[in-house]
Design an enzyme around this catalytic site. Structure first.
Site, PDB file in Angstrom:
ATOM      1  N   LYS A   9      44.108  33.156  32.393  1.00  0.00           N
ATOM      2  CA  LYS A   9      45.570  33.168  32.286  1.00  0.00           C
ATOM      3  C   LYS A   9      46.022  34.505  31.725  1.00  0.00           C
ATOM      4  O   LYS A   9      45.478  34.996  30.736  1.00  0.00           O
ATOM      5  CB  LYS A   9      46.065  32.038  31.387  1.00  0.00           C
ATOM      6  CG  LYS A   9      47.585  32.011  31.249  1.00  0.00           C
ATOM      7  CD  LYS A   9      48.076  30.797  30.486  1.00  0.00           C
ATOM      8  CE  LYS A   9      47.970  31.003  29.006  1.00  0.00           C
ATOM      9  NZ  LYS A   9      48.745  30.015  28.228  1.00  0.00           N
ATOM     10  N   SER A  25      50.723  39.420  48.489  1.00  0.00           N
ATOM     11  CA  SER A  25      49.759  39.283  47.405  1.00  0.00           C
ATOM     12  C   SER A  25      50.451  39.555  46.084  1.00  0.00           C
ATOM     13  O   SER A  25      51.661  39.667  46.013  1.00  0.00           O
ATOM     14  CB  SER A  25      48.608  40.276  47.592  1.00  0.00           C
ATOM     15  OG  SER A  25      49.137  41.583  47.664  1.00  0.00           O
ATOM     16  N   TYR A  58      47.255  35.636  46.180  1.00  0.00           N
ATOM     17  CA  TYR A  58      45.954  36.169  45.798  1.00  0.00           C
ATOM     18  C   TYR A  58      46.146  37.487  45.075  1.00  0.00           C
ATOM     19  O   TYR A  58      47.169  38.159  45.218  1.00  0.00           O
ATOM     20  CB  TYR A  58      45.031  36.314  47.012  1.00  0.00           C
ATOM     21  CG  TYR A  58      45.552  37.244  48.078  1.00  0.00           C
ATOM     22  CD1 TYR A  58      45.168  38.580  48.119  1.00  0.00           C
ATOM     23  CD2 TYR A  58      46.432  36.791  49.054  1.00  0.00           C
ATOM     24  CE1 TYR A  58      45.647  39.435  49.099  1.00  0.00           C
ATOM     25  CE2 TYR A  58      46.914  37.637  50.041  1.00  0.00           C
ATOM     26  CZ  TYR A  58      46.517  38.958  50.056  1.00  0.00           C
ATOM     27  OH  TYR A  58      47.000  39.797  51.024  1.00  0.00           O
ATOM     28  N   ALA A  75      56.217  36.568  48.303  1.00  0.00           N
ATOM     29  CA  ALA A  75      56.265  36.337  46.847  1.00  0.00           C
ATOM     30  C   ALA A  75      57.360  37.175  46.187  1.00  0.00           C
ATOM     31  O   ALA A  75      57.878  36.798  45.133  1.00  0.00           O
ATOM     32  CB  ALA A  75      54.909  36.640  46.224  1.00  0.00           C
TER      33      ALA A  75
END
Length: 131
Positions: A9, A25, A58, A75
């Site tokens: 994280k 990505s 990714y 994104a």
């Protein structure tokens, strides 16, 4: 039995770029990738603290030491520059290892420039707030 557990994280990173026409990505500073044990092309979850968006993409490498967190392709529509995000990965682990305490996530905490300010392997116990 196997369990899907938190592996990595990066907490409260600041979005520095939103590149709609770049190949999809999320580009992440190589220092952060290494510290969080995330490798290039690994699936990541991105959770936008500012607007509640949650999506998968990714990871790709961004220049080491740059602090770049760039949401690319579709994104880029899920965040704005300056938004805070959590980037997480999960792994499949054997139940025996999990219960024995052998599975520990890499938790990376960054400052407003996306430079590492702290790291640890556990999330503190959440307690009830006084009312």
């Amino acid at each position: 039995m196997q369990r899907i557990m938190l592996k990595s994280k990066i907490h409260r990173a600041t979005v520095t770029h939103c590149e709609l026409h770049y190949e999809g990505s999320c580009a992440i500073d190589e220092n952060l990738l290494e510290a969080a044990n995330i490798i290039e092309n690994e699936q990541i979850e991105v959770w936008n603290i500012n607007n509640g968006e949650r999506f998968s993409t990714y990871a790709i490498r961004a220049e080491r030491g740059s602090g770049i967190i760039s949401l690319n392709g579709s994104a880029a529509r899920r965040a704005q520059l300056g938004d805070l995000v959590i980037i997480a990965t999960f792994g499949l682990f054997d139940d025996t290892d999990v219960r024995a305490g052998n599975v520990k996530p890499s938790l990376i905490f960054v400052d407003h420039n996306n430079h590492i300010k702290d790291s640890r392997e556990h999330i503190p116990l959440q307690t009830a707030s006084p009312r």
